[in-house]
Design a protein around this motif. Sequence first.
Motif, PDB file in Angstrom:
ATOM      1  N   TYR A   1      13.138  23.005 -10.503  1.00 23.02           N
ATOM      2  CA  TYR A   1      13.748  22.035 -11.429  1.00 23.02           C
ATOM      3  C   TYR A   1      12.889  20.777 -11.613  1.00 23.02           C
ATOM      4  CZ  TYR A   1      18.172  24.661 -11.016  1.00 23.02           C
ATOM      5  OH  TYR A   1      19.149  25.622 -11.045  1.00 23.02           O
ATOM      6  N   LEU A   2      11.782  20.686 -10.897  1.00 24.30           N
ATOM      7  CA  LEU A   2      10.933  19.495 -11.052  1.00 24.30           C
ATOM      8  C   LEU A   2      10.399  19.351 -12.469  1.00 24.30           C
ATOM      9  CD1 LEU A   2       8.770  18.973  -7.845  1.00 24.30           C
ATOM     10  CD2 LEU A   2      10.362  17.376  -8.901  1.00 24.30           C
ATOM     11  N   THR A   3      10.366  20.443 -13.211  1.00 31.44           N
ATOM     12  CA  THR A   3       9.907  20.353 -14.608  1.00 31.44           C
ATOM     13  C   THR A   3      10.786  19.383 -15.401  1.00 31.44           C
ATOM     14  OG1 THR A   3      11.195  22.349 -15.017  1.00 31.44           O
ATOM     15  CG2 THR A   3       8.809  22.620 -14.757  1.00 31.44           C
ATOM     16  N   GLU A   4      12.078  19.294 -15.055  1.00 30.15           N
ATOM     17  CA  GLU A   4      12.978  18.350 -15.741  1.00 30.15           C
ATOM     18  C   GLU A   4      12.588  16.902 -15.408  1.00 30.15           C
ATOM     19  OE1 GLU A   4      15.150  19.432 -17.904  1.00 30.15           O
ATOM     20  OE2 GLU A   4      14.777  21.547 -17.383  1.00 30.15           O
TER      21      GLU A   4
ATOM     22  N   GLY B   1       0.785  -1.236   0.000  1.00 30.64           N
ATOM     23  CA  GLY B   1       0.000   0.000   0.000  1.00 30.64           C
ATOM     24  C   GLY B   1       0.813   1.280   0.000  1.00 30.64           C
ATOM     25  N   PHE B   2       2.144   1.153  -0.086  1.00 28.94           N
ATOM     26  CA  PHE B   2       2.980   2.347  -0.074  1.00 28.94           C
ATOM     27  C   PHE B   2       3.038   3.009  -1.455  1.00 28.94           C
ATOM     28  CE2 PHE B   2       4.252   0.471   3.834  1.00 28.94           C
ATOM     29  CZ  PHE B   2       4.766   1.488   4.615  1.00 28.94           C
ATOM     30  N   TYR B   3       3.371   4.284  -1.442  1.00 21.95           N
ATOM     31  CA  TYR B   3       3.625   5.036  -2.666  1.00 21.95           C
ATOM     32  C   TYR B   3       5.118   5.010  -2.954  1.00 21.95           C
ATOM     33  CZ  TYR B   3      -1.077   7.088  -2.325  1.00 21.95           C
ATOM     34  OH  TYR B   3      -2.434   7.279  -2.260  1.00 21.95           O
ATOM     35  N   ILE B   4       5.471   5.331  -4.204  1.00 24.05           N
ATOM     36  CA  ILE B   4       6.877   5.394  -4.586  1.00 24.05           C
ATOM     37  C   ILE B   4       7.153   6.775  -5.154  1.00 24.05           C
ATOM     38  CG2 ILE B   4       8.507   4.591  -6.363  1.00 24.05           C
ATOM     39  CD1 ILE B   4       7.617   1.757  -5.665  1.00 24.05           C
ATOM     40  N   SER B   5       8.218   7.402  -4.630  1.00 21.89           N
ATOM     41  CA  SER B   5       8.552   8.748  -5.085  1.00 21.89           C
ATOM     42  C   SER B   5       9.866   8.737  -5.856  1.00 21.89           C
ATOM     43  CB  SER B   5       8.655   9.676  -3.868  1.00 21.89           C
ATOM     44  OG  SER B   5       9.025  10.966  -4.286  1.00 21.89           O
ATOM     45  N   LEU B   6       9.864   9.427  -6.990  1.00 18.86           N
ATOM     46  CA  LEU B   6      11.055   9.503  -7.841  1.00 18.86           C
ATOM     47  C   LEU B   6      11.441  10.963  -8.045  1.00 18.86           C
ATOM     48  CD1 LEU B   6       9.995   6.825 -10.488  1.00 18.86           C
ATOM     49  CD2 LEU B   6      11.665   6.527  -8.635  1.00 18.86           C
ATOM     50  N   GLY B   7      12.738  11.163  -8.247  1.00 17.88           N
ATOM     51  CA  GLY B   7      13.239  12.525  -8.408  1.00 17.88           C
ATOM     52  C   GLY B   7      14.331  12.599  -9.453  1.00 17.88           C
ATOM     53  N   GLY B   8      15.305  13.458  -9.197  1.00 18.37           N
ATOM     54  CA  GLY B   8      16.371  13.747 -10.156  1.00 18.37           C
ATOM     55  C   GLY B   8      17.069  12.536 -10.750  1.00 18.37           C
ATOM     56  N   ALA B   9      17.142  11.430  -9.988  1.00 17.00           N
ATOM     57  CA  ALA B   9      17.890  10.256 -10.452  1.00 17.00           C
ATOM     58  C   ALA B   9      17.361   9.706 -11.776  1.00 17.00           C
ATOM     59  CB  ALA B   9      17.877   9.162  -9.379  1.00 17.00           C
ATOM     60  N   VAL B  10      16.064   9.919 -12.078  1.00 13.34           N
ATOM     61  CA  VAL B  10      15.541   9.395 -13.352  1.00 13.34           C
ATOM     62  C   VAL B  10      16.144  10.113 -14.561  1.00 13.34           C
ATOM     63  CG1 VAL B  10      13.323   8.547 -12.480  1.00 13.34           C
ATOM     64  CG2 VAL B  10      13.487  10.896 -13.319  1.00 13.34           C
TER      65      VAL B  10
ATOM     66  N   THR C   1       0.407  13.235 -10.047  1.00 13.86           N
ATOM     67  CA  THR C   1       1.298  13.097  -8.886  1.00 13.86           C
ATOM     68  C   THR C   1       0.904  14.080  -7.774  1.00 13.86           C
ATOM     69  OG1 THR C   1       2.938  14.512 -10.003  1.00 13.86           O
ATOM     70  CG2 THR C   1       3.271  12.134 -10.146  1.00 13.86           C
ATOM     71  N   ALA C   2       0.350  15.218  -8.165  1.00 12.94           N
ATOM     72  CA  ALA C   2      -0.122  16.183  -7.162  1.00 12.94           C
ATOM     73  C   ALA C   2      -1.322  15.604  -6.408  1.00 12.94           C
ATOM     74  CB  ALA C   2      -0.492  17.507  -7.822  1.00 12.94           C
TER      75      ALA C   2
ATOM     76  N   ARG D   1      -0.004   5.744  -7.811  1.00 21.36           N
ATOM     77  CA  ARG D   1       0.899   5.491  -6.670  1.00 21.36           C
ATOM     78  C   ARG D   1       2.235   6.204  -6.816  1.00 21.36           C
ATOM     79  NH1 ARG D   1       0.543   1.017  -3.761  1.00 21.36           N
ATOM     80  NH2 ARG D   1      -1.506   0.115  -3.781  1.00 21.36           N
ATOM     81  N   LEU D   2       2.333   7.059  -7.796  1.00 18.47           N
ATOM     82  CA  LEU D   2       3.615   7.724  -8.065  1.00 18.47           C
ATOM     83  C   LEU D   2       3.636   9.137  -7.492  1.00 18.47           C
ATOM     84  CD1 LEU D   2       6.339   7.594  -9.694  1.00 18.47           C
ATOM     85  CD2 LEU D   2       5.068   8.575 -11.612  1.00 18.47           C
ATOM     86  N   LEU D   3       4.734   9.476  -6.809  1.00 15.04           N
ATOM     87  CA  LEU D   3       4.954  10.846  -6.359  1.00 15.04           C
ATOM     88  C   LEU D   3       6.241  11.357  -6.986  1.00 15.04           C
ATOM     89  CD1 LEU D   3       4.301  10.695  -2.475  1.00 15.04           C
ATOM     90  CD2 LEU D   3       2.633  11.002  -4.301  1.00 15.04           C
ATOM     91  N   ILE D   4       6.381  12.677  -7.046  1.00 18.43           N
ATOM     92  CA  ILE D   4       7.644  13.254  -7.509  1.00 18.43           C
ATOM     93  C   ILE D   4       8.228  14.138  -6.410  1.00 18.43           C
ATOM     94  CG2 ILE D   4       7.164  13.133  -9.979  1.00 18.43           C
ATOM     95  CD1 ILE D   4       6.302  16.077  -9.839  1.00 18.43           C
TER      96      ILE D   4
END
Length: 256
Positions: free
Chosen positions: A221-224, A169-178, A244-245, A197-200
């Motif tokens: 920089y989240l636009t990238e 039931g957890f969410y997964i958050s991704l950031g700059g590493a992608v 994601t919001a 289930r995706l967060l940024i």
Amino acid sequence: MIVDSHAHYDDEKFDEDRAEVMKRIHKQGVVRVVNPSSDLESVEKCIQLADDYDFIYTAVGLHPHEAKSFSLGTVDMLRETARHRKVVAIGEVGLDYHYDLSPRNVQKECLAAHIQLAKELSLPLIIHDREAHQDILDIIRSEKAYTVGGVFHCFTGSVEMARQVLDMGFYISLGGAVTFKNARRPVDVAKYVPGDRLLIETDSPYMAPVPYRGKRNDSGYLTEVISRLSSIRKTDQDLLARQTAINADRLFGLDL
Ligand code: NI
């Protein structure tokens, strides 16, 4: 409409121009930010930030680096602080076997105590996992952390681990590493996580995306990250930002 699910604007790297950065990112379409604490000192700073800025929310907890300073008094203090209306989670907490700044058994005890507090207060968890995948999964299961859920921030696990995390039931958050050139795991995971289930996140001031890698990161920089994720997932950028919001709002009960 962008929600940054994980940033550290209390960090001293923002001491010189924090007010300007806050104003700018809000103008750039960042409508909400979750700014978790990392140590006892930052708890106060984070609460202050959330008081100063409408669009900043916070979470309280001790980063695994700081687990060595954890005591029973800490739990009492965090319980009290968590009553603040803008505290939306317990975090960031977890295990960090990369730096090992606190002994591993102490990190585990500290995490377990935070999970108990999250359950007591019915707050989601913001999980930091660095090279400790199996132990984190074990503790989440043994402490029944899935009853409150939460997010694995800056997820670095495999698709197989993502499957287990999502199943609980957890969410997964991704950031700059992608956006990094040799990113493979985060890209595979980015393809795999269901849209709901995706967060940024930025994890600012760290983890700036390409082409700003190595610089001080901020939510602008989240636009990238959005651009890269939408091309990996073959979806529209606005849609991804909105989805994601909505996910972050749902998980943390923001904007209520
Ligand atoms: Ni963080």
